[in-house]
Design an enzyme around this catalytic site. Structure first.
Site, PDB file in Angstrom:
ATOM      1  N   THR A  15       0.407  -1.002  -0.062  1.00  0.00           N
ATOM      2  CA  THR A  15       0.204   0.058   0.555  1.00  0.00           C
ATOM      3  C   THR A  15       0.687   1.391  -0.153  1.00  0.00           C
ATOM      4  O   THR A  15       0.508   2.230  -0.133  1.00  0.00           O
ATOM      5  CB  THR A  15      -0.990  -0.002   1.019  1.00  0.00           C
ATOM      6  OG1 THR A  15      -0.432  -0.413   2.886  1.00  0.00           O
ATOM      7  CG2 THR A  15      -2.445  -0.599   0.963  1.00  0.00           C
ATOM      8  N   SER A 113       2.003  -0.475  13.240  1.00  0.00           N
ATOM      9  CA  SER A 113       2.222   0.784  11.754  1.00  0.00           C
ATOM     10  C   SER A 113       1.718   2.055  11.985  1.00  0.00           C
ATOM     11  O   SER A 113       0.869   1.853  13.578  1.00  0.00           O
ATOM     12  CB  SER A 113       0.617   0.189  11.085  1.00  0.00           C
ATOM     13  OG  SER A 113       0.333   0.401   9.979  1.00  0.00           O
TER      14      SER A 113
HETATM   15  C1  BG6 Z   1       1.931   4.323   7.158  1.00  0.00           C
HETATM   16  C2  BG6 Z   1       2.910   4.620   5.420  1.00  0.00           C
HETATM   17  O1  BG6 Z   1       2.018   3.387   7.251  1.00  0.00           O
HETATM   18  O2  BG6 Z   1       1.528   5.016   7.649  1.00  0.00           O
HETATM   19  C3  BG6 Z   1       3.100   6.178   5.645  1.00  0.00           C
HETATM   20  O3  BG6 Z   1       4.012   4.619   5.699  1.00  0.00           O
HETATM   21  C4  BG6 Z   1       0.845   6.938   6.245  1.00  0.00           C
HETATM   22  O4  BG6 Z   1       2.651   6.340   4.429  1.00  0.00           O
HETATM   23  C5  BG6 Z   1       0.671   6.412   7.400  1.00  0.00           C
HETATM   24  O5  BG6 Z   1       1.932   8.725   6.096  1.00  0.00           O
HETATM   25  C6  BG6 Z   1      -0.112   7.078   8.433  1.00  0.00           C
HETATM   26  O6  BG6 Z   1      -1.287   5.858   7.616  1.00  0.00           O
HETATM   27  P1  BG6 Z   1      -2.694   6.321   7.388  1.00  0.00           P
HETATM   28  O7  BG6 Z   1      -3.967   4.945   6.589  1.00  0.00           O
HETATM   29  O8  BG6 Z   1      -3.340   6.646   8.880  1.00  0.00           O
HETATM   30  O9  BG6 Z   1      -3.424   8.013   7.023  1.00  0.00           O
END
Ligand code: BG6
Ligand code: MG
Length: 220
Positions: A15, A113
């Site tokens: 993703t 994450s």
């Molecule tokens: C990380 C990605 O896992 O999640 C980033 O590598 C992203 O690119 C971050 O900005 C936040 O993700 P989300 O889905 O909360 O906008």
């Protein structure tokens, strides 16, 4: 080695490219600008808000708090839209096998994450039950490269970060793992040379080599 702390975007599923594509689309629509490739690496692993700030700084644009929130929300809408057809087929090569192998060896598994879409993506991939815990990025103060999300993931497993490996595809993420005191496993190229052990692709990841990396680090 008792725990494995996984990054999501770019490690479990690809993703990462959709994140950057959504930023590019947003910036084109609102500011008629293009983003250079190096900004992709700089925003990898970095929270939605921190990524937007990096992009606005690059463009030398200042916006109100309200506009900032609206831009972040719109980027997320664009991004989530591209996830509609995400399925088990989008799990990166080697990851399903690795998750099974880790479980069979009694290793606890957590998600670390930065993405607030983490639980939704795991569900789409059919991987929710493979995880013993999911650290909530909304509850931490500092995003990667700070260690907070990895510390929270280890805490959620009730395992010391020293007894964990962290698996990451981003520069900020590997730094975060190192700061957390876990053994860092990088998936990528030379930019991840600060990882304790680096594999080129997810297909190269396997329990035995990860365990060896953990043991080698703990012998030092
Ligand atoms: C990380 C990605 O896992 O999640 C980033 O590598 C992203 O690119 C971050 O900005 C936040 O993700 P989300 O889905 O909360 O906008
Ligand atoms: Mg990542």
């Amino acid at each position: 080695m008792k725990g494995a702390l996984f990054d999501l975007d770019g490690v479990i599923t690809d993703t990462a490219i959709y994140h950057f594509a959504a930023w590019c689309q947003l910036v084109k629509t609102h500011f008629d600008a293009d983003l250079p490739d190096e900004l992709e690496e700089k925003t990898k692993g970095v929270s939605r808000e921190d990524s937007l700030q990096i992009i606005l700084d690059y463009l030398d644009i200042k916006v109100s708090k309200e506009k900032f929130a609206a831009l972040a929300a719109e980027k997320n809408q664009l991004y989530v839209h591209t996830l509609e057809n995400l399925s088990q087929n989008d799990i990166l090569p080697g990851i399903s096998e690795l998750l099974i192998d880790l479980k069979q060896h009694g290793i606890k598994i957590a998600l670390a994450s930065a993405s607030k879409n983490g639980p939704f993506i795991l569900k789409k991939l059919g991987l929710t039950n493979s995880f013993d815990a999911i650290a909530d990025p909304a509850k931490i103060t500092s995003g990667k490269p700070a260690p907070d999300i990895f510390l929270a993931a280890a805490f959620a497993l009730a395992i010391s970060p020293y007894d964990c490996v962290g698996i990451e595809d981003s520069i900020a993420g590997v730094t975060a793992i190192n700061k957390a005191g876990s053994v860092s496993i990088g998936v990528g190229e030379d930019e991840l040379n600060h990882a304790n052990k680096r594999f080129k692709t997810t297909s190269d990841l396997n329990y035995q080599d990860i365990k060896k990396a953990w043991q080698a680090y703990h012998r030092n």
